[in-house]
Design a protein around this motif. Structure first.
Motif, PDB file in Angstrom:
ATOM      1  N   VAL A  93      13.580 -31.719   6.340  1.00  9.44           N
ATOM      2  CA  VAL A  93      13.783 -32.311   5.006  1.00  9.44           C
ATOM      3  C   VAL A  93      12.758 -31.765   4.000  1.00  9.44           C
ATOM      4  O   VAL A  93      13.110 -31.426   2.869  1.00  9.44           O
ATOM      5  CB  VAL A  93      13.690 -33.861   5.072  1.00  9.44           C
ATOM      6  CG1 VAL A  93      13.538 -34.457   3.680  1.00  9.44           C
ATOM      7  CG2 VAL A  93      14.903 -34.450   5.781  1.00  9.44           C
ATOM      8  N   ASP A  95      11.075 -28.895   4.060  1.00 10.43           N
ATOM      9  CA  ASP A  95      11.383 -27.481   3.737  1.00 10.43           C
ATOM     10  C   ASP A  95      12.557 -27.400   2.761  1.00 10.43           C
ATOM     11  O   ASP A  95      12.503 -26.679   1.760  1.00 10.43           O
ATOM     12  CB  ASP A  95      11.761 -26.707   5.014  1.00 10.43           C
ATOM     13  CG  ASP A  95      10.534 -26.118   5.719  1.00 10.43           C
ATOM     14  OD1 ASP A  95       9.406 -26.476   5.366  1.00 10.43           O
ATOM     15  OD2 ASP A  95      10.725 -25.289   6.632  1.00 10.43           O
ATOM     16  N   THR A 115       7.511 -37.713   7.724  1.00 12.10           N
ATOM     17  CA  THR A 115       7.771 -38.880   8.592  1.00 12.10           C
ATOM     18  C   THR A 115       7.682 -38.533  10.073  1.00 12.10           C
ATOM     19  O   THR A 115       7.782 -39.422  10.908  1.00 12.10           O
ATOM     20  CB  THR A 115       9.166 -39.462   8.318  1.00 12.10           C
ATOM     21  OG1 THR A 115      10.139 -38.451   8.646  1.00 12.10           O
ATOM     22  CG2 THR A 115       9.341 -39.889   6.865  1.00 12.10           C
ATOM     23  N   GLY A 119       5.671 -32.948  11.006  1.00 13.90           N
ATOM     24  CA  GLY A 119       5.674 -32.847   9.544  1.00 13.90           C
ATOM     25  C   GLY A 119       4.301 -33.165   8.976  1.00 13.90           C
ATOM     26  O   GLY A 119       3.824 -32.493   8.059  1.00 13.90           O
ATOM     27  N   ASP A 122       1.694 -30.346  10.099  1.00 12.32           N
ATOM     28  CA  ASP A 122       2.027 -28.926   9.945  1.00 12.32           C
ATOM     29  C   ASP A 122       3.009 -28.654   8.801  1.00 12.32           C
ATOM     30  O   ASP A 122       2.644 -28.115   7.756  1.00 12.32           O
ATOM     31  CB  ASP A 122       2.582 -28.414  11.297  1.00 12.32           C
ATOM     32  CG  ASP A 122       2.817 -26.921  11.331  1.00 12.32           C
ATOM     33  OD1 ASP A 122       2.535 -26.249  10.334  1.00 12.32           O
ATOM     34  OD2 ASP A 122       3.291 -26.414  12.369  1.00 12.32           O
ATOM     35  N   ILE A 125       2.507 -29.225   4.962  1.00 14.11           N
ATOM     36  CA  ILE A 125       1.280 -28.681   4.371  1.00 14.11           C
ATOM     37  C   ILE A 125       1.365 -27.178   4.210  1.00 14.11           C
ATOM     38  O   ILE A 125       1.833 -26.484   5.113  1.00 14.11           O
ATOM     39  CB  ILE A 125       0.079 -28.982   5.295  1.00 14.11           C
ATOM     40  CG1 ILE A 125       0.005 -30.478   5.540  1.00 14.11           C
ATOM     41  CG2 ILE A 125      -1.218 -28.469   4.704  1.00 14.11           C
ATOM     42  CD1 ILE A 125      -0.918 -30.814   6.677  1.00 14.11           C
ATOM     43  N   LYS A 137      15.673 -17.696  11.415  1.00 12.40           N
ATOM     44  CA  LYS A 137      14.947 -18.908  11.018  1.00 12.40           C
ATOM     45  C   LYS A 137      14.047 -18.633   9.812  1.00 12.40           C
ATOM     46  O   LYS A 137      13.338 -17.623   9.780  1.00 12.40           O
ATOM     47  CB  LYS A 137      14.085 -19.375  12.197  1.00 12.40           C
ATOM     48  CG  LYS A 137      14.630 -20.655  12.834  1.00 12.40           C
ATOM     49  CD  LYS A 137      13.676 -21.222  13.857  1.00 12.40           C
ATOM     50  CE  LYS A 137      12.647 -22.140  13.256  1.00 12.40           C
ATOM     51  NZ  LYS A 137      13.115 -23.448  12.859  1.00 12.40           N
ATOM     52  N   LEU A 159       9.651 -42.919  15.497  1.00 13.37           N
ATOM     53  CA  LEU A 159       9.792 -41.511  15.902  1.00 13.37           C
ATOM     54  C   LEU A 159      10.116 -41.411  17.399  1.00 13.37           C
ATOM     55  O   LEU A 159       9.397 -41.971  18.226  1.00 13.37           O
ATOM     56  CB  LEU A 159       8.490 -40.754  15.597  1.00 13.37           C
ATOM     57  CG  LEU A 159       8.559 -39.232  15.726  1.00 13.37           C
ATOM     58  CD1 LEU A 159       9.424 -38.623  14.613  1.00 13.37           C
ATOM     59  CD2 LEU A 159       7.164 -38.610  15.701  1.00 13.37           C
ATOM     60  N   PRO A 160      11.196 -40.692  17.763  1.00 14.65           N
ATOM     61  CA  PRO A 160      11.525 -40.554  19.193  1.00 14.65           C
ATOM     62  C   PRO A 160      10.391 -39.866  19.971  1.00 14.65           C
ATOM     63  O   PRO A 160       9.664 -39.043  19.404  1.00 14.65           O
ATOM     64  CB  PRO A 160      12.778 -39.663  19.192  1.00 14.65           C
ATOM     65  CG  PRO A 160      13.331 -39.732  17.808  1.00 14.65           C
ATOM     66  CD  PRO A 160      12.165 -40.007  16.897  1.00 14.65           C
ATOM     67  N   LYS A 212      -5.422 -27.093   8.672  1.00 11.01           N
ATOM     68  CA  LYS A 212      -4.353 -26.311   8.045  1.00 11.01           C
ATOM     69  C   LYS A 212      -4.708 -26.024   6.581  1.00 11.01           C
ATOM     70  O   LYS A 212      -4.544 -24.900   6.107  1.00 11.01           O
ATOM     71  CB  LYS A 212      -2.991 -27.006   8.167  1.00 11.01           C
ATOM     72  CG  LYS A 212      -1.898 -26.195   7.488  1.00 11.01           C
ATOM     73  CD  LYS A 212      -0.598 -26.075   8.217  1.00 11.01           C
ATOM     74  CE  LYS A 212       0.337 -25.098   7.502  1.00 11.01           C
ATOM     75  NZ  LYS A 212       1.717 -25.205   7.904  1.00 11.01           N
TER      76      LYS A 212
HETATM   77  N1  LIG Z   1       6.935 -25.161   5.968  1.00 11.75           N
HETATM   78  C1  LIG Z   1       6.153 -24.973   7.005  1.00 11.75           C
HETATM   79  O1  LIG Z   1       5.041 -24.483   6.880  1.00 11.75           O
HETATM   80  C2  LIG Z   1       6.658 -25.375   8.354  1.00 11.75           C
HETATM   81  C3  LIG Z   1       5.770 -25.430   9.437  1.00 11.75           C
HETATM   82  C4  LIG Z   1       6.252 -25.863  10.654  1.00 11.75           C
HETATM   83  C5  LIG Z   1       7.587 -26.219  10.782  1.00 11.75           C
HETATM   84  N2  LIG Z   1       8.415 -26.136   9.716  1.00 11.75           N
HETATM   85  C6  LIG Z   1       9.825 -26.521   9.818  1.00 11.75           C
HETATM   86  O2  LIG Z   1       9.868 -27.900  10.147  1.00 11.75           O
HETATM   87  C7  LIG Z   1      11.027 -28.174  10.919  1.00 11.75           C
HETATM   88  C8  LIG Z   1      10.615 -28.949  12.136  1.00 11.75           C
HETATM   89  O3  LIG Z   1      10.033 -30.160  11.709  1.00 11.75           O
HETATM   90  P1  LIG Z   1      10.336 -31.512  12.488  1.00 11.75           P
HETATM   91  O4  LIG Z   1       9.998 -31.353  13.900  1.00 11.75           O
HETATM   92  O5  LIG Z   1       9.710 -32.610  11.718  1.00 11.75           O
HETATM   93  O6  LIG Z   1      11.927 -31.533  12.425  1.00 11.75           O
HETATM   94  P2  LIG Z   1      13.014 -32.510  11.792  1.00 11.75           P
HETATM   95  O7  LIG Z   1      12.762 -32.721  10.355  1.00 11.75           O
HETATM   96  O8  LIG Z   1      14.319 -31.943  12.180  1.00 11.75           O
HETATM   97  O9  LIG Z   1      12.735 -33.877  12.548  1.00 11.75           O
HETATM   98  C9  LIG Z   1      12.946 -33.958  13.942  1.00 11.75           C
HETATM   99  C10 LIG Z   1      13.839 -35.151  14.283  1.00 11.75           C
HETATM  100  O10 LIG Z   1      13.098 -36.344  14.093  1.00 11.75           O
HETATM  101  C11 LIG Z   1      13.812 -37.223  13.224  1.00 11.75           C
HETATM  102  N3  LIG Z   1      12.812 -38.014  12.522  1.00 11.75           N
HETATM  103  C12 LIG Z   1      11.865 -37.578  11.641  1.00 11.75           C
HETATM  104  N4  LIG Z   1      11.077 -38.592  11.282  1.00 11.75           N
HETATM  105  C13 LIG Z   1      11.510 -39.678  11.926  1.00 11.75           C
HETATM  106  C14 LIG Z   1      11.082 -41.031  11.980  1.00 11.75           C
HETATM  107  N5  LIG Z   1      10.013 -41.454  11.309  1.00 11.75           N
HETATM  108  N6  LIG Z   1      11.788 -41.888  12.766  1.00 11.75           N
HETATM  109  C15 LIG Z   1      12.846 -41.451  13.495  1.00 11.75           C
HETATM  110  N7  LIG Z   1      13.290 -40.199  13.495  1.00 11.75           N
HETATM  111  C16 LIG Z   1      12.626 -39.318  12.723  1.00 11.75           C
HETATM  112  C17 LIG Z   1      14.674 -36.340  12.372  1.00 11.75           C
HETATM  113  O11 LIG Z   1      15.777 -37.023  11.857  1.00 11.75           O
HETATM  114  C18 LIG Z   1      15.075 -35.262  13.387  1.00 11.75           C
HETATM  115  O12 LIG Z   1      16.143 -35.719  14.172  1.00 11.75           O
HETATM  116  C19 LIG Z   1      11.674 -26.845  11.212  1.00 11.75           C
HETATM  117  O13 LIG Z   1      12.744 -26.640  10.321  1.00 11.75           O
HETATM  118  C20 LIG Z   1      10.567 -25.850  10.931  1.00 11.75           C
HETATM  119  O14 LIG Z   1      11.033 -24.585  10.540  1.00 11.75           O
HETATM  120  C21 LIG Z   1       7.977 -25.732   8.507  1.00 11.75           C
END
Ligand SMILES: NC(=O)c1ccc[n+]([C@@H]2O[C@H](COP(=O)([O-])OP(=O)(O)OC[C@H]3O[C@@H](n4cnc5c(N)ncnc54)[C@H](O)[C@@H]3O)[C@@H](O)[C@H]2O)c1
Ligand SMILES: [Zn+2]
Length: 348
Positions: A93, A95, A115, A119, A122, A125, A137, A159-160, A212
């Motif tokens: 979300v 990104d 959340t 997030g 990493d 930020i 990707k 969070l799962p 970071k």
């Molecule tokens: N911009 C950057 O510097 C950077 C760095 C690392 C990763 N990323 C990107 O971040 C993404 C991965 O982040 P992620 O692991 O947070 O993925 P995500 O946003 O897909 O979240 C993972 C899962 O957790 C769920 N979720 C999130 N918060 C929740 C909460 N509080 N309660 C219940 N469920 C919740 C989401 O709905 C999803 O199913 C990838 O797209 C990756 O490319 C970006």
């Protein structure tokens, strides 16, 4: 607790140990929330009164097709140049929100409320906002800092479990490359401890945010030290893509591969690799995988960091200290072969 961090690309206000309901940065008049379906369902009451755009949860949403849909909804909601886009969610979300904010009307203000643990430590930020293109990707993206970041650990209550491990893989990464004290601290505890001790959790998140920020402040455009954050991610991304593993699991295995390579070319003590393997298990992350080294090599050859016949590989010289080494594809193939044949456990 509020503080401001200056990056070459702009200042970012941090609201740490804060509450989503009590911030003064946006309101229902100027703010539009972008979140995913899981968070919208679990935290519905928090968005009362706000115009909210809900995208499907999951990485598959981070594409131009969904950007198209979000832009259409923004137009429908009459978003203008005064609008603040508020990304409330995990890295997917934030990104997506950062990307849309960079292009909508040639750029509007945006901020993040991470959340997920990943997030918080990493993805939210550093100002990189990428979306996927086909199989590639984060192929399209911008580097632009949000105006502010709000950390409200209440969100983590839903969070799962798997997502805790995903976040912890990145936390272990910071410990390996920058912070041996943090590594030792992690060795003393486990996920359950951080889930139940709010003070310890806040301190852990803050420590990673600081690492970071420091790295991005020095090298916002990733020409040098920011590359160290790719520790475990070179082989990790290839494994993630090929075996469809969760990001944290793939990075965990990638970090072990990087340590094996480091033993060979950077003098890392094998004890550190053993301690890393134990630590990964402690945080419910895999350390081994039966994989096809040739398949992984084929993916690595496509790595965007490759220049001619070498790949910039992040190695550990000792615990808490990483370095960038140019490795030949042959060196990597050899290390991958040893690792692929030496491990016979499937990840969880
Ligand atoms: N911009 C950057 O510097 C950077 C760095 C690392 C990763 N990323 C990107 O971040 C993404 C991965 O982040 P992620 O692991 O947070 O993925 P995500 O946003 O897909 O979240 C993972 C899962 O957790 C769920 N979720 C999130 N918060 C929740 C909460 N509080 N309660 C219940 N469920 C919740 C989401 O709905 C999803 O199913 C990838 O797209 C990756 O490319 C970006
Ligand atoms: Zn990562």
């Amino acid at each position: 607790m509020s503080y401001s961090v200056s990056f070459p690309g702009g200042d970012v206000s941090y609201e740490f140990e804060s509450s989503f309901g009590q911030q003064g940065y946006f309101n229902p008049e100027n703010g539009i929330i972008i979140t995913d379906s899981n968070i919208a369902r679990l935290h519905e009451e928090r968005f009362n009164g706000y115009r909210t755009i809900i995208v499907p949860g999951g990485e598959a949403t981070k594409t131009l097709q969904h950007i198209d849909s979000v832009v259409n909804q923004l137009i429908g909601l009459e978003a203008d140049r005064q609008t603040v886009l508020v990304g409330v969610g995990g890295g997917m979300v934030t990104d997506l929100t950062g990307f849309v904010a960079a292009i909508y009307m040639r750029g509007v203000s945006f901020c993040f409320v991470p959340t997920s643990l990943l997030g918080m430590v990493d993805a939210s930020i550093g100002g990189k906002n990428g979306v996927n293109f086909g199989d590639y990707k984060n192929m399209l993206g911008t580097i632009r800092q949000p105006s502010f970041l709000l950390f409200d650990t209440e969100f983590l209550k839903t969070l799962p479990q798997q997502e805790w491990s995903n976040g912890l893989a990145e936390i272990i990464k910071y410990a390996c490359i920058f912070d041996n004290e943090l590594f030792e601290q992690l060795e003393q505890h486990d996920i359950d401890y951080y889930q139940h001790d709010q003070t310890a959790l806040n301190a852990l998140i803050r420590r990673c945010i600081d690492w970071k920020n420091k790295t991005v402040q020095e090298d916002e455009l990733e020409n040098g030290v920011r590359k160290l954050l790719n520790f475990g991610h070179t082989a990790g991304h290839a494994i993630e893509q090929k075996y469809d593993l969760p990001h944290g699991a793939a990075v965990a295995i990638g970090m072990v591969i990087a340590c094996k390579i480091s033993e060979k070319i950077a003098g890392l003590s094998p004890d550190i690799t053993s301690r890393l393997i134990e630590l990964l298990k402690r945080y419910k992350l895999p350390a081994t995988l039966d994989f096809d080294a040739d398949e992984i090599m084929n993916i690595l050859k496509m790595d965007k960091k490759r220049t001619r016949s070498t790949i910039d590989y992040i190695v550990l010289e000792f615990l808490g200290h990483a370095a960038i080494r140019k490795l030949s594809l042959e060196d990597i193939r050899e290390a991958l072969n040893t690792f692929a044949h030496g491990s016979h456990n499937q990840p969880r």
